[in-house]
Motif scaffolding. Structure first.
Motif, PDB file in Angstrom:
ATOM      1  N   TYR A   7       0.958  -1.293  -0.083  1.00 49.67           N
ATOM      2  CA  TYR A   7       0.132  -0.036  -0.070  1.00 49.67           C
ATOM      3  C   TYR A   7       0.910   1.262  -0.031  1.00 49.67           C
ATOM      4  N   LEU A   8       1.796   1.453   1.064  1.00 53.44           N
ATOM      5  CA  LEU A   8       2.563   2.428   1.095  1.00 53.44           C
ATOM      6  C   LEU A   8       3.356   2.740  -0.216  1.00 53.44           C
ATOM      7  N   TRP A   9       4.126   1.714  -0.966  1.00 58.56           N
ATOM      8  CA  TRP A   9       5.112   2.146  -1.874  1.00 58.56           C
ATOM      9  C   TRP A   9       4.327   2.831  -3.156  1.00 58.56           C
ATOM     10  N   PRO A  10       3.035   2.425  -3.638  1.00 59.07           N
ATOM     11  CA  PRO A  10       2.318   2.890  -4.724  1.00 59.07           C
ATOM     12  C   PRO A  10       1.780   4.440  -3.921  1.00 59.07           C
ATOM     13  N   TYR A  11       1.673   4.469  -2.896  1.00 61.32           N
ATOM     14  CA  TYR A  11       1.076   5.648  -2.240  1.00 61.32           C
ATOM     15  C   TYR A  11       2.072   6.784  -2.275  1.00 61.32           C
ATOM     16  N   ALA A  12       3.238   6.411  -2.180  1.00 64.04           N
ATOM     17  CA  ALA A  12       4.439   7.473  -2.181  1.00 64.04           C
ATOM     18  C   ALA A  12       4.537   7.618  -3.769  1.00 64.04           C
ATOM     19  N   LYS A  13       4.547   6.877  -4.527  1.00 67.27           N
ATOM     20  CA  LYS A  13       4.593   6.995  -6.112  1.00 67.27           C
ATOM     21  C   LYS A  13       3.414   8.135  -6.605  1.00 67.27           C
ATOM     22  N   LYS A  14       2.286   7.798  -6.079  1.00 67.26           N
ATOM     23  CA  LYS A  14       1.126   8.499  -6.397  1.00 67.26           C
ATOM     24  C   LYS A  14       1.187  10.044  -5.998  1.00 67.26           C
ATOM     25  N   HIS A  15       1.746  10.175  -4.713  1.00 70.15           N
ATOM     26  CA  HIS A  15       1.640  11.520  -3.948  1.00 70.15           C
ATOM     27  C   HIS A  15       3.258  12.075  -3.944  1.00 70.15           C
ATOM     28  N   HIS A  16       4.016  11.723  -4.824  1.00 72.75           N
ATOM     29  CA  HIS A  16       5.215  12.063  -4.918  1.00 72.75           C
ATOM     30  C   HIS A  16       5.417  13.543  -4.906  1.00 72.75           C
ATOM     31  N   LYS A  17       4.505  14.522  -5.448  1.00 72.84           N
ATOM     32  CA  LYS A  17       4.754  15.837  -5.750  1.00 72.84           C
ATOM     33  C   LYS A  17       4.342  16.486  -4.225  1.00 72.84           C
ATOM     34  N   GLU A  18       3.511  15.829  -3.330  1.00 78.53           N
ATOM     35  CA  GLU A  18       3.118  16.432  -2.256  1.00 78.53           C
ATOM     36  C   GLU A  18       4.292  15.969  -1.222  1.00 78.53           C
ATOM     37  N   MET A  19       4.881  14.829  -1.553  1.00 74.19           N
ATOM     38  CA  MET A  19       6.131  14.419  -0.530  1.00 74.19           C
ATOM     39  C   MET A  19       7.616  15.188  -1.144  1.00 74.19           C
ATOM     40  N   ALA A  20       7.642  15.931  -2.003  1.00 76.61           N
ATOM     41  CA  ALA A  20       8.681  16.526  -2.709  1.00 76.61           C
ATOM     42  C   ALA A  20       9.658  17.006  -1.327  1.00 76.61           C
ATOM     43  N   HIS A  21       8.973  17.749  -0.588  1.00 73.44           N
ATOM     44  CA  HIS A  21       9.589  18.314   0.659  1.00 73.44           C
ATOM     45  C   HIS A  21      10.527  17.367   1.457  1.00 73.44           C
ATOM     46  N   ILE A  22      10.035  15.897   1.464  1.00 76.27           N
ATOM     47  CA  ILE A  22      10.591  14.961   2.172  1.00 76.27           C
ATOM     48  C   ILE A  22      11.581  14.204   1.402  1.00 76.27           C
ATOM     49  N   PRO A  23      12.951  14.237   1.628  1.00 75.70           N
ATOM     50  CA  PRO A  23      13.834  13.574   0.885  1.00 75.70           C
ATOM     51  C   PRO A  23      13.866  12.371   0.962  1.00 75.70           C
ATOM     52  N   ILE A  24      14.413  11.467   0.080  1.00 77.35           N
ATOM     53  CA  ILE A  24      14.788  10.280   0.153  1.00 77.35           C
ATOM     54  C   ILE A  24      16.131  10.047   0.555  1.00 77.35           C
ATOM     55  N   HIS A  25      16.564   8.725   0.903  1.00 77.69           N
ATOM     56  CA  HIS A  25      18.004   8.599   1.493  1.00 77.69           C
ATOM     57  C   HIS A  25      18.466   7.858  -0.090  1.00 77.69           C
ATOM     58  N   HIS A  26      19.888   8.127  -0.192  1.00 74.73           N
ATOM     59  CA  HIS A  26      20.691   7.673  -1.382  1.00 74.73           C
ATOM     60  C   HIS A  26      21.724   6.754  -0.771  1.00 74.73           C
ATOM     61  N   THR A  27      21.663   5.585  -1.113  1.00 70.09           N
ATOM     62  CA  THR A  27      22.719   4.420  -0.691  1.00 70.09           C
ATOM     63  C   THR A  27      22.976   3.557  -2.106  1.00 70.09           C
ATOM     64  N   ARG A  28      24.124   3.641  -2.365  1.00 67.92           N
ATOM     65  CA  ARG A  28      24.422   2.499  -3.416  1.00 67.92           C
ATOM     66  C   ARG A  28      24.733   1.178  -2.529  1.00 67.92           C
ATOM     67  N   CYS A  29      23.967   0.276  -3.063  1.00 71.72           N
ATOM     68  CA  CYS A  29      24.180  -1.024  -2.601  1.00 71.72           C
ATOM     69  C   CYS A  29      23.404  -2.168  -3.376  1.00 71.72           C
ATOM     70  N   ILE A  30      23.408  -3.497  -3.205  1.00 72.54           N
ATOM     71  CA  ILE A  30      22.726  -4.355  -3.954  1.00 72.54           C
ATOM     72  C   ILE A  30      21.548  -4.724  -3.118  1.00 72.54           C
ATOM     73  N   TYR A  31      21.062  -4.152  -2.057  1.00 68.08           N
ATOM     74  CA  TYR A  31      19.964  -4.554  -1.137  1.00 68.08           C
ATOM     75  C   TYR A  31      18.424  -3.834  -1.689  1.00 68.08           C
ATOM     76  N   TYR A  32      18.660  -3.104  -2.506  1.00 68.53           N
ATOM     77  CA  TYR A  32      17.363  -2.247  -2.958  1.00 68.53           C
ATOM     78  C   TYR A  32      16.877  -2.905  -4.286  1.00 68.53           C
TER      79      TYR A  32
END
Length: 121
Positions: free
Chosen positions: A96-121
């Motif tokens: 539920y949360l992942w598509p919600y985040a994609k759908k509301h990405h413009k409203e959430m633009a002020h909340i940064p995502i974290h950036h990590t280079r790894c094989i776990y994502y």
């Protein structure tokens, strides 16, 4: 797994949410998770968190725990309201949360995502 004799029924209740980068953003947006000012500043600057960095592990771990608390609360509400056992698991909440985040990405633009280079994502 079936070839090794391990292909029986998988208990989905043992799964946690999938600790990616969008779900923590949604959890912060919805008020279920809060970043410290210091972490928020680092994320806003686009700082790359190395794989295994304490902050990256805490974001993932706290996201997993937040979803577990949401699941616990949801099941309690279902029990109180309907008198029934709740069948939701953490993976369903993640789904539920992942598509919600994609759908509301413009409203959430002020909340940064974290950036990590790894094989776990």
């Amino acid at each position: 797994m079936e070839a090794r004799g391990e292909g029986g029924i998988i208990n989905m209740d043992w799964l946690t949410m999938f600790a990616d980068y969008r779900v923590p953003q949604a959890l912060v947006f919805l008020g279920a998770l809060r970043y410290t000012d210091t972490l928020m500043q680092a994320l806003n600057k686009g700082e790359l968190l190395s794989s295994g960095d304490r902050r990256e592990v805490e974001i993932r771990g706290c996201s997993i725990w937040s979803v577990e608390l949401i699941k616990e609360r949801l099941c309690k509400l279902v029990k109180e309201r309907d008198g029934q056992t709740c069948n939701v698991n953490s993976a369903v909440i993640d789904f539920y949360l992942w598509p919600y985040a994609k759908k509301h990405h413009k409203e959430m633009a002020h909340i940064p995502i974290h950036h990590t280079r790894c094989i776990y994502y």
